[in-house]
Design a protein around this motif. Structure first.
Motif, short mmCIF file in Angstrom:
data_model
loop_
_atom_site.label_atom_id
_atom_site.label_comp_id
_atom_site.label_asym_id
_atom_site.label_seq_id
_atom_site.Cartn_x
_atom_site.Cartn_y
_atom_site.Cartn_z
N UNK A 360 -21.88 -32.54 29.97
CA UNK A 360 -22.40 -31.54 30.90
C UNK A 360 -21.28 -30.92 31.71
N UNK A 361 -20.36 -31.76 32.17
CA UNK A 361 -19.25 -31.24 32.97
C UNK A 361 -18.35 -30.33 32.12
N UNK A 362 -18.17 -30.69 30.87
CA UNK A 362 -17.40 -29.82 29.96
C UNK A 362 -18.11 -28.48 29.79
N UNK A 363 -19.43 -28.54 29.62
CA UNK A 363 -20.19 -27.29 29.46
C UNK A 363 -20.02 -26.39 30.68
N UNK A 364 -19.99 -27.01 31.86
CA UNK A 364 -19.87 -26.21 33.09
C UNK A 364 -18.58 -25.39 33.11
N UNK A 365 -17.54 -25.91 32.49
CA UNK A 365 -16.29 -25.14 32.50
C UNK A 365 -16.03 -24.38 31.21
N UNK A 369 -20.85 -18.07 29.36
CA UNK A 369 -21.53 -17.36 30.45
C UNK A 369 -22.26 -18.33 31.35
N UNK A 370 -22.85 -17.79 32.39
CA UNK A 370 -23.52 -18.59 33.41
C UNK A 370 -24.63 -19.48 32.88
N UNK A 371 -25.22 -19.13 31.76
CA UNK A 371 -26.32 -19.96 31.26
C UNK A 371 -25.82 -21.37 30.93
N UNK A 372 -24.81 -21.42 30.07
CA UNK A 372 -24.27 -22.72 29.68
C UNK A 372 -23.48 -23.40 30.79
N UNK A 373 -22.95 -22.57 31.70
CA UNK A 373 -22.18 -23.15 32.81
C UNK A 373 -23.10 -23.83 33.82
N UNK A 374 -24.35 -23.39 33.89
CA UNK A 374 -25.23 -23.95 34.91
C UNK A 374 -26.35 -24.82 34.34
N UNK A 375 -26.58 -24.75 33.05
CA UNK A 375 -27.70 -25.55 32.51
C UNK A 375 -27.51 -27.06 32.70
N UNK A 376 -26.27 -27.59 32.75
CA UNK A 376 -26.16 -29.04 32.98
C UNK A 376 -26.45 -29.46 34.43
N UNK A 377 -26.55 -28.50 35.36
CA UNK A 377 -26.76 -28.86 36.77
C UNK A 377 -27.98 -29.76 36.96
N UNK A 378 -29.08 -29.38 36.35
CA UNK A 378 -30.30 -30.16 36.51
C UNK A 378 -30.13 -31.54 35.89
#
Ligand SMILES: Cc1cc2nc3c(=O)[nH]c(=O)nc-3n(C[C@H](O)[C@H](O)[C@H](O)COP(=O)(O)O)c2cc1C
Ligand code: SF4
Ligand code: FES
Lengths: 400, 157
Positions: A360-365, A369-378
């Motif tokens: 998830x942290x890798x996906x954030x960086x 785009x913002x979709x994949x960068x923020x989807x791991x937040x939840x």
């Protein structure tokens, strides 16, 4: 379109007469309006919170005969519906704001990108635009201002959440798949049809209309230092009075819960599926860019709710809505969903779940785009904040 | 498809191209109008759009496949889309979904035998304060109960 009820509010829902902002703006220079907006410290209401004055200044400064103003009405973030209310009940604020934007940046064309799910609004919005044309609030020499021509057309989306991302939205308008672009170049320099373009949220334009009439200082008096003005919150879930509320930034989550009649609240999802899940112990946090930021989505979950079920619902959403263009997001969201299912079935190991959090942290960086960068937040916040009930060997079912 | 039908469809698409123009940015509005009229965009329609806009048919197909509201195979005359996102879910989506399935005798993702209704799930419809919510074509219905949902479905023509 008749207003269903008269809403009252300090900023957005304060008094405003159609065309007022346009007429006031056209008596001023572009620079003066930009200064006014800068003074208001208005930040974009679409979620990312980029200062609107800066965005408009950059678009105004970009050299081109043709420029565009785009209103992002793709409102697809789960739990958000305040743009629906603005478009249905306050179109004057939104469209006036677009015209003002056109004047400031030097554009003669505006486009409202309306999500396909909102097609039922199309007729009333088109009628509204026609009425504006009749009153010379759109068209040539608007409100008697020689040489200022501006018109607005509406384009419908077709059921893709990612098209709310501004560069995907532009791709979609250009007749392509709604896949996010690499940035730079930014839309302010190279946007729709490669021309300088400002893309703003519905509520951002609505705020501008008020700011032009009432002043930047007046606006900045509301809210906090870092988050000026007020915000529309879309409140749903376990409470007595769901709906759209105008509240100053800086409002505590506990105050909001009180206001909407929420009882036995266990968690508040701030910012939609791509936002974060805040547990009871943190209800004294404030809503604002400096703390719990949100484009407006607030979903309330009471003690009876299964948080793993919430998380699964969000991850299914992202798996479905990822455009699939880049690997971290395409594969990552699928893996995170599988992880949720493993917890549900009791086939997980903590080692693997921790690996997924790292993913998830890798996906954030690494996502494009913002979709994949923020989807791991939840995924990260729900598993962390509700670990006791989720890892109880019962598939997240509380207490059994 | 019969030759006559093909000619009619070509005429129709030519009119759309006149209305929206031949630039690439006209592609979506054209496809959306075809979709609205025919409830899908056939291979032939795709070819004609491609020809008139001077782009490759594969491009047209790739665009259609991206958007949930555009499709290349026929659907029912009406599309019912029930919101599956969390706020509606917690307000009783499941009971509504089951009632509709029972009433129509089909599952989500399927179309009734008489081709009248296609049943699908959608993501958040922006009606979370009034859930569960569904769309029938472009009309939105909210505060559903199983009974109310079935009533709405039974009134679809
Ligand atoms: C996946 C995704 C979906 C988005 N959806 C929306 C949306 O529906 N409406 C919106 O205004 N901004 C949305 N945004 C943010 C836009 O990219 C952009 O930042 C915004 O429209 C800028 O307007 P503002 O400066 O007025 O906030 C989304 C971003 C992402 C990554
Ligand atoms: S992050 Fe996801 S939605 Fe964004 S470009 Fe990559 S695959 Fe597409
Ligand atoms: S969750 Fe169903 S309309 Fe938003």
């Amino acid at each position: 379109m008749e207003k269903k009820m008269k809403r009252k509010g300090t900023v957005i829902f304060s008094e405003y007469t159609r065309g007022e902002g346009i007429k006031k703006a056209l008596q001023k220079s572009r620079e003066d309006i930009l200064l006014e907006i800068r003074e208001s410290k208005l930040k974009g209401r679409g979620g990312a919170g980029f200062p609107t004055a800066t965005k408009w200044m950059l678009t105004a400064a970009a050299k081109s005969d043709v420029k565009y103003v785009i209103c992002n009405a793709d409102e697809g973030e789960p739990g958000t519906f305040k743009d629906r209310v603005l478009l249905l009940e306050y179109p004057e604020l939104v469209f006036d704001g677009m015209v003002i934007g056109g004047y400031v940046i030097g554009a003669s064309e505006g486009i409202l990108y309306l999500r396909g799910e909102y097609e039922y609004m199309l007729k009333s919005l088109e009628d509204y635009l026609d009425a504006m044309r009749k009153d010379n609030l759109l068209g040539k020499n608007i409100a008697g201002k020689k040489g200022f021509d501006f018109d607005i057309k509406i384009r419908l989306g077709a059921g893709a959440y990612v098209c709310g991302e501004e560069t995907a939205l532009i791709e979609s308008l250009e007749g392509h798949r709604g896949e996010a672009r690499n940035r730079p170049p930014f839309p302010v320099n190279r946007g729709f049809l490669h021309k300088p373009t400002t893309v703003n949220n519905v509520e951002t334009f609505a705020s501008v209309s008020h700011i032009v009439v009432k002043g930047g200082q007046w606006y900045a008096k509301h809210g906090t230092d870092k988050s000026s003005g007020s915000k529309l919150f879309s409140i749903s879930g376990d409470c007595e009075k769901p709906g759209v509320y105008e509240l100053p930034w800086g409002t505590k989550i506990s105050e909001l819960l009180e206001l909407v009649g929420a009882k036995d609240t266990k968690a508040v999802q701030v910012g939609g599926a791509s936002g974060t899940c805040i547990p009871k112990s943190q209800f004294d946090r404030i809503l604002g860019y400096e703390d719990a930021a949100t484009g407006g989505s607030i979903m309330i979950f009471n003690e009876s709710r299964n948080m793993l079920h919430v998380l699964k619902n969000f991850m299914e959403f992202f798996v479905e809505e990822s455009c699939g263009q880049c690997t971290p997001c395409r594969i990552g969201n699928t893996k995170l969903l599988e992880g949720v299912e493993m917890i549900e079935n009791g086939t997980y190991t903590f080692g693997y779940i921790n690996k997924l959090k790292d993913l998830g942290k890798t996906m954030q960086v690494a996502s494009k785009c913002g979709l994949g960068q923020s989807s791991p937040n939840s995924f990260i916040s729900i598993l962390e904040n509700f670990k006791d009930e989720i890892f109880n060997g019962n598939g997240g079912v509380h207490g059994k | 498809m019969l030759v006559l039908e093909k000619n009619a469809l070509t005429d129709e698409i030519e009119k759309l191209v006149l209305k929206y123009g031949t630039s690439r940015s006209s592609l979506l509005p054209i496809l959306q109008d075809i979709q609205r009229e025919h409830r899908y965009i056939s291979d032939f329609a795709q070819q004609e759009v491609a020809r008139l806009l001077d782009i490759h048919p594969v491009e047209v197909n790739s665009v259609i496949s991206f958007y949930a509201f555009l499709n290349t195979t026929p659907k029912g005359k009406n599309i019912v889309r029930l919101c599956q996102t969390i706020s509606c879910d917690f307000q009783g989506k499941k009971a509504v979904a089951q009632a509709i399935e029972r009433e129509l005798g089909i599952s989500f993702g399927q179309t009734t035998k008489d081709n009248k209704i296609t049943l699908e799930y959608a993501n958040c419809l922006g009606m979370c304060d009034q859930g569960p919510a569904l769309l029938v074509n472009d009309k939105v219905y909210s505060h559903l109960t199983p009974e109310k949902a079935v009533q709405i479905i039974s009134e679809i023509k």
